[in-house]
Design an enzyme around this catalytic site. Structure first.
Site, mmCIF file in Angstrom:
data_model
loop_
_atom_site.group_PDB
_atom_site.id
_atom_site.type_symbol
_atom_site.label_atom_id
_atom_site.label_comp_id
_atom_site.label_asym_id
_atom_site.label_seq_id
_atom_site.Cartn_x
_atom_site.Cartn_y
_atom_site.Cartn_z
ATOM 1 C CB SER A 1 -50.247 2.563 -30.340
ATOM 2 O OG SER A 1 -50.900 3.432 -29.474
ATOM 3 C CD GLU B 1 -50.314 24.518 -28.055
ATOM 4 O OE1 GLU B 1 -51.533 24.588 -28.278
ATOM 5 O OE2 GLU B 1 -49.578 25.508 -27.954
#
Lengths: 374, 389
Positions: free
Chosen positions: B129, B244
């Site tokens: 982010s 995953e």
């Protein structure tokens, strides 16, 4: 450890799905709402030819010898089709009950004939169980299996008094029944009857759970189509997150109900007398999905969803009817609750699939082989 | 054929894990890894785990793993949570970056980074982010401009988990300054000790700096630190997000353990005057934790049979994060006014503090790794096929 279906199981399911998709549409379902019997003889014959009525009988009785695991997959696609026939009940409830009775060396002279009749399609069997207040498609059945508190009867239809009732779901033909519990019709009593009825309840609950997931999935698909076509403010209503999230919520619940149903089916198949917890979980999870799918399906369709004309109610009403069959939320929550409160109930990450050889203690109670009566 | 019984080998593996954990798990819970002292203790625990080759059991032995399959991984996790072993301070590394390296890294990168990751020598922070790129991650602006054999990085990352005490950060950077949206991004690994890196801790809801802002001011890293092709960062990020991360980031054992504790708490307070709805929620928590485990076993089985991951990857983030909230919210309701008490270290209050800690942390579940609103959009658009605009 292998938690997958075999390719054959999936293939068999897909064949039935294709058959039902080709044969059972909303029009054909509606067509029988106004008929006296509510049945579709041609479709019943097709289902018999597919083998649906022979599936659960062992090969020694000339059946196909499939397991509850196979049948739960098939029940889901029957749910998808909103199949009005009591086929799932014949396959997953009536058939194994009769087999169960035979396996225990119980029954009377009629059992064998009824089994043959079911497989040939000549005998229709309705099942009454103390957990359910009504019986479905009993009026023109040939035989009635009636499980009361402490006994099981197999009665010719003319020995049963039938009081028809109207279901919220016009596809269902429910009734109250009454009969004289004459000894000649008794299949089992006492503990043996109780054991058969308990397994029967679990099979019924599982069959309903599987159908609820299939019904829910179709409501999502219908709602996605409607939200993609229907325009307001110059664009499809389905671009709005409020609509998307309604349907995504149902999709998530469906995704997490399926493995729970699979575990319940597996448990019923390997250890039917000890499947209470797995089955109650499956029924509760499926009920939650079903009610959410019905609510959001109608909401996404707006005023159309509240009409008789729109097909949404075919699926949502089946959900409302089935969701409380074979034990409502109160029954199944209480069964789970009583087990959870036991200090020896095996909970936690190492017990997903029940007791382990690491834990030789036989006094424990686990979710796969739980014997809550112990 | 469906067979829900562990093989003797799987039982033996479980016994081995259980025995090793029983001998090695610290008797006294470690301090939070969001303190300097706790971080060091957790790093030490990672070293201990690695000394038994338990750092990441699914990895090949050459990288410090055991070459285990996914069912064994689930068994390991079940035993790990059963034993109350410390939280994994290197989860960004072992669960997020590791699998990506395994799939996209060069042999040299795998040899360089994986063993140090499995051993806890190098703890990883994540850098996705930015102040203006949250849910809209394609709005990333932090630049890594090629200069000879180096990239020169300038910009800012935020909400970088573990960055305060970690050694390295991995993240997405814009390597093509003329590019827009998800084009021209690359995945680059940056040592937090590099010159020009400034880490500013951000205290979380519990007051501890569990994440941070990272400022990059002419930070130079070698092009060898780029993972995969230049400009392929978005695809790499998406590919690993699906599999995953979907399967491994939050293993079901964690929630089953929490729901087991919740049931115990409920049994303990069964006689109390309690909100009647609590009973229903306790049941729901137990059922949903089981459902999440069953779903994960189904996915793992399917993958082992050569199948692929299905739409459950997009569903599971929503499911477990809302389950975690429900578990802790229900515990708070059972505890009533006592639930307000912060952890104090004294033993009689310890359990109270643990529930409060978990309750605070649960607030973040529906936000991190893509908010649940974004996840619902993904399900609606990519799984159900609803119109984007």
């Amino acid at each position: 450890m292998n938690f997958t279906y075999s390719a054959e199981q999936i293939e068999f399911r897909d064949v039935l799905h294709a058959l039902l998709q080709a044969e059972v549409g909303a029009e054909r379902i509606r067509a029988r709402w106004d008929t006296a019997s509510g049945r579709d003889a041609a479709l019943e014959a097709q289902l018999r030819d597919f083998g649906l009525y022979s599936l659960m009988f062992p090969e020694s009785l000339d059946g196909l010898g499939l397991s509850v695991i196979d049948c739960a997959l098939l029940a889901e696609v029957c749910g998808r089709a909103a199949l009005p026939e009591p086929a799932v009940e014949t396959m997953m409830v009536a058939s194994p009950l009769l087999v169960d009775v035979l396996d225990r060396g119980l029954g009377n002279g009629s059992v064998q004939a009824v089994i043959e009749g079911v497989m040939s399609g000549d005998a229709r069997v309705a099942v009454s169980h103390a957990i359910n207040p009504h019986v479905n498609f009993v009026e023109d059945a040939h035989w009635v299996i009636a499980g009361v508190a402490d006994a099981i009867y197999l009665l010719p239809r003319d020995k049963v008094e039938v009081t028809p009732l109207k279901s919220v779901d016009p596809s269902r033909r429910i009734a109250k029944i009454d009969f004289d519990p004459e000894e000649q019709y008794r299949l089992a009593e006492g503990e043996a009857a109780a054991a058969v009825l308990r397994s029967t309840l679990n099979r019924g609950a599982l069959s309903v759970a599987a159908q609820l997931v299939g019904l829910s999935e179709v409501l999502v698909e219908q709602s996605v189509r409607y939200a993609s076509d229907r325009e307001q403010f110059g664009r499809a209503i389905g671009v709005n997150q409020a609509i998307k999230h309604h349907l995504a919520d149902v999709a998530v619940q469906i995704e997490y109900a399926r493995p729970v149903i699979a575990r319940a089916a597996y448990t019923l198949s390997v250890s039917p007398e000890r499947a209470d917890i797995a089955v109650s979980h499956a029924k509760l999870a499926a009920a939650r999905v079903g009610l959410l799918a019905a609510r959001h399906g109608i909401q996404v369709h707006g005023a159309m969803g509240y009409t008789w004309e729109c097909n949404v109610h075919i699926w949502s009403k089946r959900i409302w009817a089935l969701v409380r069959e074979w034990g409502d939320e109160g029954f199944h929550k209480n069964r789970l609750q009583q087990w959870l409160l036991q200090s020896n109930a095996l909970l936690g990450p190492e017990f997903t699939f029940g007791r382990r050889s690491l834990l030789p203690d036989s006094r424990v109670s686990d979710p796969v082989s739980a014997d809550t009566a112990a | 054929m469906m067979d829900l019984v562990y093989t003797p080998d799987q039982e033996a593996f479980r016994a081995e894990v259980r025995a090793w954990l029983a001998a090695h798990v610290p008797k006294v819970p470690l301090a939070s890894f969001d303190t300097a002292e706790g971080f060091a203790a957790h790093r030490e625990w990672e070293r201990t785990l690695a000394s038994g080759n338990w750092g990441m059991v699914t990895w090949p032995e050459s990288y410090g793993g055991r070459g285990c399959d996914l069912i064994q991984w689930l068994i390991f996790e079940e035993e790990y949570y059963r034993a109350g072993a410390p939280a994994r301070v290197n989860q960004n590394g072992v669960f997020l970056l590791g699998p990506t390296l395994m799939e996209y890294g060069s042999e040299a990168q795998k040899a360089r980074f994986l063993p140090a990751m499995a051993s806890g020598e190098e703890i990883w922070a994540q850098g996705w982010s930015e102040p203006n790129a949250g849910s809209d991650m394609a709005a990333i602006r932090c630049q890594a401009i090629r200069d000879g054999d180096d990239y020169v990085i300038n910009g800012q990352k935020i909400w970088s988990t573990r960055a305060v005490y970690a050694d390295w950060v991995f993240g997405l950077f814009r390597t093509d300054p003329a590019s827009e949206r998800h084009h021209g991004l690359s995945k680059i690994l940056v040592p937090l000790s590099a010159q020009g890196v400034t880490v500013r801790p951000i205290p979380q809801l519990n007051g501890l700096p569990g994440f941070a802002e990272i400022f990059f001011d002419d930070v130079r890293v070698s092009v060898d630190n780029r993972l995969g092709d230049e400009g392929a960062g978005w695809q790499i990020a998406m590919a690993t997000a699906g599999f995953e991360r979907g399967l491994m980031l939050r293993s079901p054992a964690r929630f089953q353990q929490a729901s087991r504790r919740l049931v115990s708490l409920y049994r303990q307070h069964h006689g109390d005057l309690m909100d009647p709805a609590v009973e229903d929620d306790v049941l729901r928590c137990y059922m949903d934790a089981e459902a999440y485990a069953l779903s994960t076993y189904q996915t793992a089985s399917r993958l082992l049979q050569g199948g692929s991951i299905g739409p459950e990857a997009s569903c599971n983030k929503i499911f477990w994060s809302e389950l975690d909230l429900r578990i802790h919210d229900t515990a708070m309701r059972i505890l009533g006014a006592r639930a307000e008490v912060e952890p104090s270290g004294s033993s009689d209050q310890e359990d109270l503090g643990t529930w409060l800690d978990g309750f605070l942390f649960a607030q973040s579940g529906p936000i991190y790794a893509g908010t649940n609103e974004i996840q619902r959009n993904i399900i609606a658009e990519r799984v159900l096929g609803m119109p984007r605009r």
